[in-house]
Design a protein around this motif. Structure first.
Motif, short mmCIF file in Angstrom:
data_model
loop_
_atom_site.label_atom_id
_atom_site.label_comp_id
_atom_site.label_asym_id
_atom_site.label_seq_id
_atom_site.Cartn_x
_atom_site.Cartn_y
_atom_site.Cartn_z
N ASP A 99 3.21 95.36 66.64
CA ASP A 99 1.86 95.87 66.85
C ASP A 99 1.86 97.32 67.33
N GLY A 100 3.06 97.85 67.67
CA GLY A 100 3.19 99.24 68.10
C GLY A 100 2.70 99.51 69.51
N ARG A 101 2.13 98.55 70.15
CA ARG A 101 1.56 98.75 71.48
C ARG A 101 2.35 98.02 72.56
N SER A 102 2.86 96.84 72.27
CA SER A 102 3.56 96.05 73.27
C SER A 102 5.08 96.18 73.10
N TRP A 103 5.81 95.69 74.09
CA TRP A 103 7.26 95.75 74.12
C TRP A 103 7.80 94.34 74.30
N THR A 104 8.93 94.04 73.63
CA THR A 104 9.49 92.70 73.64
C THR A 104 10.95 92.73 74.08
N TRP A 105 11.32 91.75 74.89
CA TRP A 105 12.71 91.52 75.28
C TRP A 105 13.06 90.10 74.91
N SER A 106 14.22 89.91 74.28
CA SER A 106 14.69 88.57 73.93
C SER A 106 16.13 88.42 74.41
N GLY A 107 16.43 87.26 74.93
CA GLY A 107 17.78 86.98 75.39
C GLY A 107 17.89 85.54 75.82
N THR A 108 19.07 85.20 76.32
CA THR A 108 19.31 83.85 76.83
C THR A 108 19.50 83.95 78.33
N LEU A 109 18.69 83.22 79.04
CA LEU A 109 18.72 83.24 80.50
C LEU A 109 19.79 82.28 80.99
N ILE A 110 20.81 82.82 81.65
CA ILE A 110 21.88 82.02 82.24
C ILE A 110 21.75 82.05 83.76
N GLN A 111 21.36 83.20 84.25
CA GLN A 111 21.14 83.38 85.69
C GLN A 111 19.84 84.17 85.86
#
Length: 122
Positions: A99-111
């Motif tokens: 959308d050009g406006r928001s920011w995304t982070w993706s990952g696997t939460l271990i801690q």
């Protein structure tokens, strides 16, 4: 309802309570059969006062942790800055959303992870 001890269906309302160390806990219910997975989305609007507002900057600090007992938890976070603000410094782990406006982070939460995002006026 058939899966619960009290045999009453959950109405879908999330529990939002005070957690340890000045944190907020959000809880719900999901019955998941063995060897299956399910994705769900949680959309949450911040309460007033959660972000630090300065004359030309807005700072948002987020602490995220998984439920004890889980080995890992895939997580995607999407943050939309206030109007006329942009993400400062463009942290490398964050990607600009389509959308050009928001920011995304993706990952696997271990801690537990802490995020500190700064947004400055355009």
């Amino acid at each position: 309802a058939g899966e619960l001890l009290n045999k009453q269906a959950w109405d879908g309302t999330l529990d939002i309570t005070a957690g340890e160390g000045n944190k907020q806990a959000i809880g719900g219910l999901l019955v998941l059969p063995t060897n299956q997975s399910r994705q769900f989305d949680l959309q949450y609007d911040l309460q007033p006062g959660v972000v630090q507002i300065k004359p030309n900057e807005v700072v948002y600090v987020l602490h995220i942790q998984k439920q004890p007992g889980l080995v890992d938890l895939p997580v995607t976070l999407q943050v939309t800055p206030p109007l006329n603000f942009i993400l400062s410094g463009s942290p490398t782990a964050w990607k600009n959303a389509p959308d050009g406006r928001s920011w995304t982070w993706s990952g696997t939460l271990i801690q537990p992870l802490d995020f500190s995002l700064s947004f400055t006026k355009k």
